[in-house]
Scaffold this motif. Structure first.
Motif, PDB file in Angstrom:
ATOM      1  N   UNK A  39       0.815  -1.159   0.172  1.00  0.00           N
ATOM      2  CA  UNK A  39      -0.071   0.097  -0.040  1.00  0.00           C
ATOM      3  C   UNK A  39       0.720   1.217  -0.127  1.00  0.00           C
ATOM      4  N   UNK A  40       1.787   1.254   0.689  1.00  0.00           N
ATOM      5  CA  UNK A  40       2.789   2.417   0.895  1.00  0.00           C
ATOM      6  C   UNK A  40       3.713   2.544  -0.351  1.00  0.00           C
ATOM      7  N   UNK A  41       4.044   1.420  -1.085  1.00  0.00           N
ATOM      8  CA  UNK A  41       4.688   1.645  -2.308  1.00  0.00           C
ATOM      9  C   UNK A  41       3.876   2.055  -3.559  1.00  0.00           C
ATOM     10  N   UNK A  42       2.564   1.641  -3.609  1.00  0.00           N
ATOM     11  CA  UNK A  42       1.737   2.082  -4.733  1.00  0.00           C
ATOM     12  C   UNK A  42       1.537   3.799  -4.352  1.00  0.00           C
ATOM     13  N   UNK A  59      -2.204   6.843 -13.740  1.00  0.00           N
ATOM     14  CA  UNK A  59      -1.604   6.481 -12.238  1.00  0.00           C
ATOM     15  C   UNK A  59      -2.965   5.732 -11.385  1.00  0.00           C
ATOM     16  N   UNK A  60      -4.034   6.302 -11.695  1.00  0.00           N
ATOM     17  CA  UNK A  60      -5.192   5.569 -10.950  1.00  0.00           C
ATOM     18  C   UNK A  60      -5.544   4.256 -11.386  1.00  0.00           C
ATOM     19  N   UNK A  61      -5.283   4.041 -12.700  1.00  0.00           N
ATOM     20  CA  UNK A  61      -5.530   2.762 -13.314  1.00  0.00           C
ATOM     21  C   UNK A  61      -4.614   1.905 -12.814  1.00  0.00           C
ATOM     22  N   UNK A  62      -3.139   2.292 -12.481  1.00  0.00           N
ATOM     23  CA  UNK A  62      -2.070   1.295 -11.755  1.00  0.00           C
ATOM     24  C   UNK A  62      -2.343   1.061 -10.572  1.00  0.00           C
ATOM     25  N   UNK A 182      10.417   2.925 -14.977  1.00  0.00           N
ATOM     26  CA  UNK A 182       9.502   2.562 -16.379  1.00  0.00           C
ATOM     27  C   UNK A 182       8.196   3.323 -16.572  1.00  0.00           C
ATOM     28  N   UNK A 183       8.063   4.412 -15.588  1.00  0.00           N
ATOM     29  CA  UNK A 183       6.842   5.215 -15.868  1.00  0.00           C
ATOM     30  C   UNK A 183       6.766   5.824 -16.982  1.00  0.00           C
ATOM     31  N   UNK A 184       7.826   6.186 -17.543  1.00  0.00           N
ATOM     32  CA  UNK A 184       7.662   6.757 -19.135  1.00  0.00           C
ATOM     33  C   UNK A 184       6.719   6.114 -20.221  1.00  0.00           C
ATOM     34  N   UNK A 185       6.686   4.515 -19.761  1.00  0.00           N
ATOM     35  CA  UNK A 185       6.019   3.850 -20.596  1.00  0.00           C
ATOM     36  C   UNK A 185       4.433   3.490 -20.176  1.00  0.00           C
ATOM     37  N   UNK A 186       4.043   4.526 -19.405  1.00  0.00           N
ATOM     38  CA  UNK A 186       2.640   4.677 -18.767  1.00  0.00           C
ATOM     39  C   UNK A 186       2.254   3.531 -17.889  1.00  0.00           C
ATOM     40  N   UNK A 187       1.017   3.279 -18.069  1.00  0.00           N
ATOM     41  CA  UNK A 187       0.274   2.187 -17.506  1.00  0.00           C
ATOM     42  C   UNK A 187       1.200   0.703 -17.152  1.00  0.00           C
ATOM     43  N   UNK A 188       1.400   0.343 -18.399  1.00  0.00           N
ATOM     44  CA  UNK A 188       2.139  -0.914 -18.760  1.00  0.00           C
ATOM     45  C   UNK A 188       3.703  -0.814 -18.023  1.00  0.00           C
ATOM     46  N   UNK A 189       4.425   0.442 -17.966  1.00  0.00           N
ATOM     47  CA  UNK A 189       5.506   0.693 -17.427  1.00  0.00           C
ATOM     48  C   UNK A 189       5.412   0.489 -15.757  1.00  0.00           C
ATOM     49  N   UNK A 190       4.461   1.162 -15.328  1.00  0.00           N
ATOM     50  CA  UNK A 190       4.261   1.217 -13.958  1.00  0.00           C
ATOM     51  C   UNK A 190       4.203  -0.326 -13.331  1.00  0.00           C
ATOM     52  N   UNK A 191       3.054  -0.976 -14.254  1.00  0.00           N
ATOM     53  CA  UNK A 191       2.795  -2.348 -13.421  1.00  0.00           C
ATOM     54  C   UNK A 191       3.909  -3.265 -13.761  1.00  0.00           C
ATOM     55  N   UNK A 192       4.802  -2.883 -14.801  1.00  0.00           N
ATOM     56  CA  UNK A 192       5.892  -3.744 -15.208  1.00  0.00           C
ATOM     57  C   UNK A 192       6.839  -3.649 -13.957  1.00  0.00           C
ATOM     58  N   UNK A 193       7.373  -2.406 -13.533  1.00  0.00           N
ATOM     59  CA  UNK A 193       8.075  -2.181 -12.479  1.00  0.00           C
ATOM     60  C   UNK A 193       7.574  -2.855 -11.138  1.00  0.00           C
ATOM     61  N   UNK A 261     -12.829   2.446 -13.680  1.00  0.00           N
ATOM     62  CA  UNK A 261     -11.460   2.668 -13.873  1.00  0.00           C
ATOM     63  C   UNK A 261     -10.825   2.339 -14.924  1.00  0.00           C
ATOM     64  N   UNK A 262     -10.795   0.655 -15.149  1.00  0.00           N
ATOM     65  CA  UNK A 262     -10.317   0.018 -16.148  1.00  0.00           C
ATOM     66  C   UNK A 262     -11.015  -1.203 -16.272  1.00  0.00           C
TER      67      UNK A 262
END
Length: 456
Positions: A39-42, A59-62, A182-193, A261-262
């Motif tokens: 929770x703290x991390x996200x 970001x909300x979707x992530x 990886x955040x420059x890659x958007x939602x997939x980057x955040x999820x991948x990280x 949301x998604x």
């Protein structure tokens, strides 16, 4: 939890302020575990990505996607978490530690297959409009989170508390760092990280487990045999996790308090942020809970049952029973006290925290009631843990089932009554469940000697 309890007792025996601080710090981190740290991390990832990830709703979707991964994986693995904990404890008591690792591997394979199958069905049929990469990351993330909850079972049974804390530090530092990278890659980057960080954490857990549990063969499924599987613990694990998350799901899927949301995933802006901030306050209470239960209570618990088994005097047995009762009362009192202090601190800092996160001060009343609920949840956990030590599984099954029913009923009523009552449903459910639990606990402890001797 014998391993970490032994190490905590060693720290406390130093009789120094540093030793006490170390014991409570380690206990807080280990007992909070991946759930609170996730929770703290996200939250950190979301705040630090605002100026980079465009548009902001990604970001909300992530954050919503990860929240569903955490909640659903906890509920699914709840069926086996406590049951396998008991299996492990029984084998250690029998001095058959060599069968633990093969059964862990078997359970991990089973959880991976079941979670992978369910996640595959979900991403195929429920997320047809999302990218292939998003669906693959959600599938992998769900499997990894399920495996993490199974591996977490072993951490409190190990003596290498420094390695465990370091592992959490590395895992969640990697999670935040990779998501930000990886955040420059958007939602997939955040999820991948996030997924990479959790995979690092899981790998470290598995390595620790392999090093601490000897075995002469790799895999077996003895855990699933009827004589080793406790249905009550299967039910308790499921009910407890479901009860904790049930009110959140009700807010997420009630149209006036939520929005899409998604894909099929929904969120409740008015409820989610105060809840997640409130859960950060449970770390001090969880630390006190672990230290008190694994030091003072366990010491008198062991002396009591050793005296019963070895033919100790009735006077000594009664003294140890009285010390157990006193320790339970003091432990619960200290949990309430420390949670009250943590809640008061957040009461004072609440306006500043919300302003720093660019959140409306209208969330303050809901934050306050959620702080109370979070504290009550720690108290309930303490009561349940005492019943587990005394092997009163049916009482725990009743209490957790009652918690689910009351949370569903009271949350539904508060949703119908309107915004000024939001959050009071789970608080009322926890309060009633705890009060009934106290009553059961008084009766069990009063008749402890009689029942112990009658069961010999």
């Amino acid at each position: 939890m014998a391993g970490i309890g032994f190490e905590l007792r060693k720290l406390l025996k130093r009789d120094s302020l540093l030793g006490v601080m170390q014991a409570y710090t380690y206990a807080g981190i280990i007992s909070s575990g991946p759930w609170v740290l996730s929770i703290l991390g996200i939250l950190v990832i979301g705040v630090m990505s605002l100026s980079v990830v465009v548009p902001d709703f990604l970001i909300t979707q992530f954050q919503v996607s990860v929240t569903y991964l955490i909640s659903l994986s906890l509920i699914l693995t709840g069926f086996v978490q406590l049951a396998f904990t008991r299996f492990t404890a029984d084998r250690l008591f029998e001095k058959k530690a060599d069968v633990i690792l093969p059964n862990f591997n078997g359970l991990l394979l089973w959880v991976t297959l079941v979670s992978g199958s369910l996640a595959t069905l979900a991403v195929v049929f429920l997320f047809p409009g999302q990218s292939l990469m998003y669906r693959l990351l959600m599938l992998a993330g769900f499997v990894v989170m399920c495996d993490i909850w199974i591996a977490t079972i072993f951490l409190s049974g190990m003596k290498h508390y420094k390695a465990i804390v370091s592992l959490f530090g590395i895992g969640y530092t990697t999670t935040v760092a990779m998501a930000l990278l990886l955040r420059p890659f958007g939602l997939e980057g955040l999820l991948g990280g996030f997924l990479l960080g959790q995979f690092v954490l899981l790998t470290g857990m598995v390595i620790l487990i392999l090093r601490n549990y000897p075995a002469d063969h790799f895999m077996e499924f003895r855990f699933f045999e009827k004589r080793y599987l406790y249905p009550t613990l299967v039910g308790v694990g499921f009910f407890y996790n479901l009860g904790v998350w049930l009110d959140k799901f009700m807010f997420w899927f009630y149209d006036p308090t939520s929005h899409a949301v998604i894909g099929p995933l929904r969120a409740s802006v008015i409820y989610d942020i105060p809840v997640f901030l409130a859960y950060l306050s449970i770390i001090p209470g969880m630390a006190v809970f672990l230290v008190k239960m694994e030091t003072d209570f366990v010491e008198y618990y062991d002396k009591f049952f050793d005296a019963v088994r070895s033919g100790g005097s009735l006077e000594f047995i009664e003294d140890m029973r009285n010390e157990m009762v006193f320790t339970v009362r003091q432990g619960i009192y200290q949990i309430i006290k420390i949670q009250t202090i943590a809640a008061l601190g957040l009461f004072i800092a609440g306006p500043w925290i919300l302003e720093s996160l660019h959140i409306s001060p209208l969330y303050l009343p809901l934050l306050f009631i959620n702080l109370i609920s979070a504290g009550l949840q720690v108290v309930l956990l303490g009561v349940i843990n005492v019943f587990f030590y005394l092997d009163n599984r049916w009482i725990v099954l009743f209490l957790t089932g009652l918690f689910v029913a009351l949370n569903a009923a009271f949350t539904a009523v508060t949703l119908w009554m309107g915004p000024e009552f939001y959050g009071y449903g789970i608080a009322a459910a926890l309060t009633i469940t705890i009060m009934i639990g106290f009553r059961f606990l008084d009766r069990v402890l009063e008749s402890l000697e009689y029942k112990t001797f009658m069961l010999q």
